[in-house]
Motif scaffolding. Sequence first.
Motif, mmCIF file in Angstrom:
data_model
loop_
_atom_site.group_PDB
_atom_site.id
_atom_site.type_symbol
_atom_site.label_atom_id
_atom_site.label_comp_id
_atom_site.label_asym_id
_atom_site.label_seq_id
_atom_site.Cartn_x
_atom_site.Cartn_y
_atom_site.Cartn_z
ATOM 1 N N UNK A 152 -7.196 4.250 1.054
ATOM 2 C CA UNK A 152 -7.236 5.776 1.384
ATOM 3 C C UNK A 152 -6.859 5.999 2.634
ATOM 4 N N UNK A 153 -7.463 5.329 3.738
ATOM 5 C CA UNK A 153 -7.102 5.603 5.057
ATOM 6 C C UNK A 153 -5.699 5.358 5.289
ATOM 7 N N UNK A 154 -5.111 4.118 4.965
ATOM 8 C CA UNK A 154 -3.844 3.669 5.041
ATOM 9 C C UNK A 154 -2.821 5.003 4.406
ATOM 10 N N UNK A 155 -3.388 5.329 3.247
ATOM 11 C CA UNK A 155 -2.642 6.481 2.683
ATOM 12 C C UNK A 155 -2.397 7.782 3.568
ATOM 13 N N UNK A 156 -3.497 7.994 4.109
ATOM 14 C CA UNK A 156 -3.648 9.341 4.881
ATOM 15 C C UNK A 156 -2.847 9.115 6.018
ATOM 16 N N UNK A 157 -2.597 8.007 6.740
ATOM 17 C CA UNK A 157 -2.027 7.694 7.755
ATOM 18 C C UNK A 157 -0.396 7.323 7.494
ATOM 19 N N UNK A 158 -0.281 7.264 6.272
ATOM 20 C CA UNK A 158 1.183 6.925 5.822
ATOM 21 C C UNK A 158 1.641 5.733 6.074
ATOM 22 N N UNK A 159 0.702 4.760 6.184
ATOM 23 C CA UNK A 159 1.304 3.147 6.442
ATOM 24 C C UNK A 159 1.252 2.398 5.115
ATOM 25 N N UNK A 160 1.986 1.479 5.149
ATOM 26 C CA UNK A 160 1.935 0.863 4.251
ATOM 27 C C UNK A 160 0.837 -0.496 4.094
ATOM 28 N N UNK A 161 0.355 -0.707 3.052
ATOM 29 C CA UNK A 161 -0.953 -1.466 2.936
ATOM 30 C C UNK A 161 -0.511 -2.862 3.428
ATOM 31 N N UNK A 162 0.764 -3.341 3.807
ATOM 32 C CA UNK A 162 1.042 -4.696 4.380
ATOM 33 C C UNK A 162 0.375 -4.573 6.168
ATOM 34 N N UNK A 163 0.193 -3.317 6.525
ATOM 35 C CA UNK A 163 -0.630 -3.441 7.669
ATOM 36 C C UNK A 163 -1.935 -3.212 8.054
ATOM 37 N N UNK A 164 -2.502 -3.241 6.751
ATOM 38 C CA UNK A 164 -4.159 -3.303 6.674
ATOM 39 C C UNK A 164 -4.639 -4.648 6.625
ATOM 40 N N UNK A 165 -5.702 -4.700 7.399
ATOM 41 C CA UNK A 165 -6.437 -6.003 7.490
ATOM 42 C C UNK A 165 -7.614 -5.875 6.853
ATOM 43 N N UNK A 166 -8.136 -6.701 6.001
ATOM 44 C CA UNK A 166 -9.243 -6.627 5.068
ATOM 45 C C UNK A 166 -9.744 -7.840 4.752
#
Length: 312
Positions: free
Chosen positions: A250-264
């Motif tokens: 949801x944070x990535x969606x709000x920021x408008x960034x692709x999930x490829x930039x998410x570290x989890x």
Amino acid sequence: MYIHAVSHYLPSQVVGNEHFTNLNGLSSEWIIERTGIAERRKAGPGENTNTMTIEVVQRLSEKADLTNVDLIVGGTYTPYDTIVSLAHEAQHYLGIADIPVISISTACSSLLNAIEVVEGYFALNKATRALVIVSEHNTLYYNETDTISGHLWGDGAAALLITKERQSDGDFAIKALTTGGAAHTPKATTGVMMKPADGGVTMPHGRDVFINACLYMPKASLQVIEQCGLTLTDIDYILPHQANLRISRNVMKTLGLPEEKLISNIQRYGNTGCAGCAIALSEQWDTFQKGQRIVITVFGGGYSFGAMLVEV
């Protein structure tokens, strides 16, 4: 400020979702759909917040010289000893005399608040090389039969050596750091609680926690990006507090960034509290490339929040 080195420790015991299926009927598919968690780590007999601290300090000492550390700041909300803190344990292990030793707790935001304490000491010229340790023993305090939050928690620790001046080309520069608190909101003081004498970890208002985490982590992230004169296109990765994969997405969606930039890493370790982001940073440390920028953003009980932008 610069992050010169980082280390992490995870207990060897792995608890898969099937444990909770057998315990209280929650299916693995149900847990993964709502949290993203497939398994988590659990401290073994004799392990606690302080022993995990020693483990990460030992590992950090293999990467960096800790003999001239002049400040130690520890963060946890799951202490083993409420008098001899994990920071004191680290000082005792290192044998360094006459330096400031501090332990703080702002729930899952403690990592960034600990670094902010370091920032203050550096600004006042009271320290130049700080050891920051975050360690959580969630399974000491949780109720694993609780179908609301019992399946969320994992244990782990991390340590960072932060210096006032650059030590090497591989250092991560801390470009901006902001923290805040939203305890003024209606359910902030009851959204998620941990009362050792009254039921341990409870989350009576999980939905409200979710909503506010999704609000404040993007907000804080944008603040540090703007403070650096950058835009979202300049950011290579977002590392949010490892509380719930749906929150992170949801944070990535709000920021408008692709999930490829998410570290989890919550899929493997569960919610490791204030240690989660530092564990992930340590795991990924050698994969980052020079010039890359990472935003670490956190949200914790009491609705503390913050963000930090670092550049390789």
